[in-house]
Design an enzyme around this catalytic site. Structure first.
Site, PDB file in Angstrom:
ATOM      1  N   GLY A   1       0.818  -1.205   0.000  1.00 46.95           N
ATOM      2  CA  GLY A   1       0.000   0.000   0.000  1.00 46.95           C
ATOM      3  C   GLY A   1       0.847   1.249   0.000  1.00 46.95           C
ATOM      4  O   GLY A   1       2.057   1.188  -0.261  1.00 46.95           O
ATOM      5  N   ASN A   2       0.222   2.368   0.237  1.00 46.91           N
ATOM      6  CA  ASN A   2       0.968   3.622   0.320  1.00 46.91           C
ATOM      7  C   ASN A   2       0.348   4.515   1.392  1.00 46.91           C
ATOM      8  O   ASN A   2      -0.677   4.170   1.978  1.00 46.91           O
ATOM      9  CB  ASN A   2       0.999   4.314  -1.043  1.00 46.91           C
ATOM     10  CG  ASN A   2      -0.393   4.644  -1.531  1.00 46.91           C
ATOM     11  OD1 ASN A   2      -1.070   5.499  -0.968  1.00 46.91           O
ATOM     12  ND2 ASN A   2      -0.838   3.932  -2.563  1.00 46.91           N
ATOM     13  N   ARG A   3       0.947   5.662   1.624  1.00 44.34           N
ATOM     14  CA  ARG A   3       0.574   6.477   2.779  1.00 44.34           C
ATOM     15  C   ARG A   3      -0.576   7.449   2.525  1.00 44.34           C
ATOM     16  O   ARG A   3      -0.913   8.249   3.394  1.00 44.34           O
ATOM     17  CB  ARG A   3       1.804   7.256   3.264  1.00 44.34           C
ATOM     18  CG  ARG A   3       2.746   6.400   4.081  1.00 44.34           C
ATOM     19  CD  ARG A   3       4.043   7.147   4.338  1.00 44.34           C
ATOM     20  NE  ARG A   3       3.805   8.527   4.752  1.00 44.34           N
ATOM     21  CZ  ARG A   3       4.616   9.539   4.500  1.00 44.34           C
ATOM     22  NH1 ARG A   3       5.720   9.339   3.837  1.00 44.34           N
ATOM     23  NH2 ARG A   3       4.314  10.755   4.901  1.00 44.34           N
TER      24      ARG A   3
END
Ligand code: CTP
Length: 388
Positions: free
Chosen positions: A196-198
């Site tokens: 995922g990412n932030r």
């Protein structure tokens, strides 16, 4: 402002029944409404009716809301209430709210024409106007007592329109379909893990809210948001890049597309059905590219659609890459933000961006994301107008 919080004060007049329609209109258009019903208003319409229309539990405590609202609207405002407001009395929820609230106040007076014409009421209304209270109506017509004259409460639609104006809402995108992507996609590795990412989704949610405030029909494609989506818009959950692609294709006829989501560029080639057990070995994962949704939209675009992409990159070189990307992806506007700075952008409440267009570039100084969203939508609206 994510969702405008509106206090609706109802005081004791026959026009209280019309306040039900006002609450309905406010709720339907995505506002968070807290009804404040005085005991004399309850002689006309029960508080529970307003709470049901506001989609709140009947026993919901109004006090925490008194100091946090964006707007206080009092409809109907009786002669008695106007007098109390003019003198700062605080003997019920509505008059208390009027003292505690720091923001626009709108009053919709409703009373017998002789009471409205009385010098005492005239003076009270004047005092309130001087203090910045906005007065809508009253209009001329039949009153509850069967008299003709000025004293009839403004119609709910008119009060609603004025509420929207006071909240800075406009109709500049009325009839336009706006598609917004927000959040960050998660690409499954196995049944419990993902890449995922932030991205929190704050920027996309602020854009959706801004478009809604301007009267657009908004669809938000939400990828794992860590903030609540705005009221009054259609929300489609799109947790992965594939789900996002499918949903974008289904909504590809939108007039304006704002691609704020951080979509994964790569996903694990093989998703394990179960949870991978720890065995001490190296776990090698092969990643395959996902479809670049923005590029696909840019290449297929018809009907004057305005397409806005985002670029999160580092420093001046990143800015140069974003300029190139705007052209190569066939996008109208690229919103660049510099992720080398830790204090803005990803997962932060503020941002600072550069709007890269074909003809001009505009730097938007550091500001809360709702202000940045307003600048972006303003620019996109300009492009839509040019196309029309
Ligand atoms: N985007 C997309 N589909 C993808 C990846 C990204 O539509 N599979 C969109 C994003 O929503 C965003 C823009 O493309 O609007 C970001 O472009 P991208 O090329 O991914 O930029 P960066 O990730 O900043 O840069 P790069 O991947 O080139 O390093």
């Amino acid at each position: 402002m994510l969702v405008a919080r509106v206090l609706v004060g109802v005081t004791g007049g026959i026009a209280a029944y019309k306040a039900c329609e006002l609450v309905r209109l406010l709720v339907k258009s995505g506002h968070d409404v807290m009804p404040l019903i005085t005991p004399s208003a309850e002689h006309f319409v029960r508080a529970r009716t307003f709470f049901a229309l506001a989609r709140r539990a009947a026993g919901d405590d109004p006090y925490p809301h008194l100091t946090q609202a964006d707007l206080l609207v009092i409809a109907p405002a009786t002669a008695n209430t106007l007098a109390k407001l003019a003198h700062g009395l605080a003997d019920n929820l509505v008059t208390e709210a009027a003292l505690a609230h720091r923001g626009p106040v709108l009053a919709a007076p409703a009373m017998n024409p002789r009471m409205w014409a009385h010098p005492a009421t005239r003076a009270n209304v004047e005092t309130l106007r001087e203090r910045g209270v906005d007065i809508v109506g009253p209009g001329e017509g039949d009153t509850g007592e069967g008299e003709w004259g000025i004293g009839r409460m403004a119609e709910p639609e008119e009060i609603f329109r004025r509420c929207r104006e006071l909240l800075g809402e406009t109709d500049t995108l009325r009839g336009r379909r706006v598609l917004v992507t927000a959040g960050g996609t998660r690409e499954p590795l196995d049944s419990v893990r993902f890449l995922g990412n932030r991205s929190s989704g704050r920027m996309g949610v602020a854009l959706a809210e801004e478009a809604r405030k301007r009267g657009a029909d908004v669809t938000l494609l939400a990828a794992n948001l860590s903030v609540p989506p705005p009221h009054g818009i259609e929300v489609v959950e799109t947790p992965t890049a594939q789900a996002m692609l499918d949903a974008v294709r289904a909504h590809a006829d939108a007039d304006l597309v704002l691609m704020a989501a951080a979509v994964a560029d790569y996903r694990p080639r093989n998703e394990l059905q179960d949870k991978r057990a720890k065995d001490g070995d190296v776990w090698q994962v092969t990643l395959e590219p996902t479809t670049d949704i923005l590029r696909e939209l840019g290449s297929r675009r018809e009907n004057g659609q305005v397409l806005v992409g985002f670029a999160a990159d580092h420093g001046e070189q990143g800015l140069a890459r974003a300029r190139e990307k705007r052209v190569s992806k066939g996008v109208d506007l690229v919103v660049f933000n510099d992720v080398s700075r830790g204090d803005i952008g990803f997962d932060a409440p503020e941002n600072e961006v550069v709007l890269l267009g074909a003809e001009s570039e505009q730097r938007i100084d550091r500001a809360p994301k709702d202000r940045i969203a307003a600048a972006i939508v303003e620019k996109a609206e300009e492009l839509l107008r040019e196309r029309a």
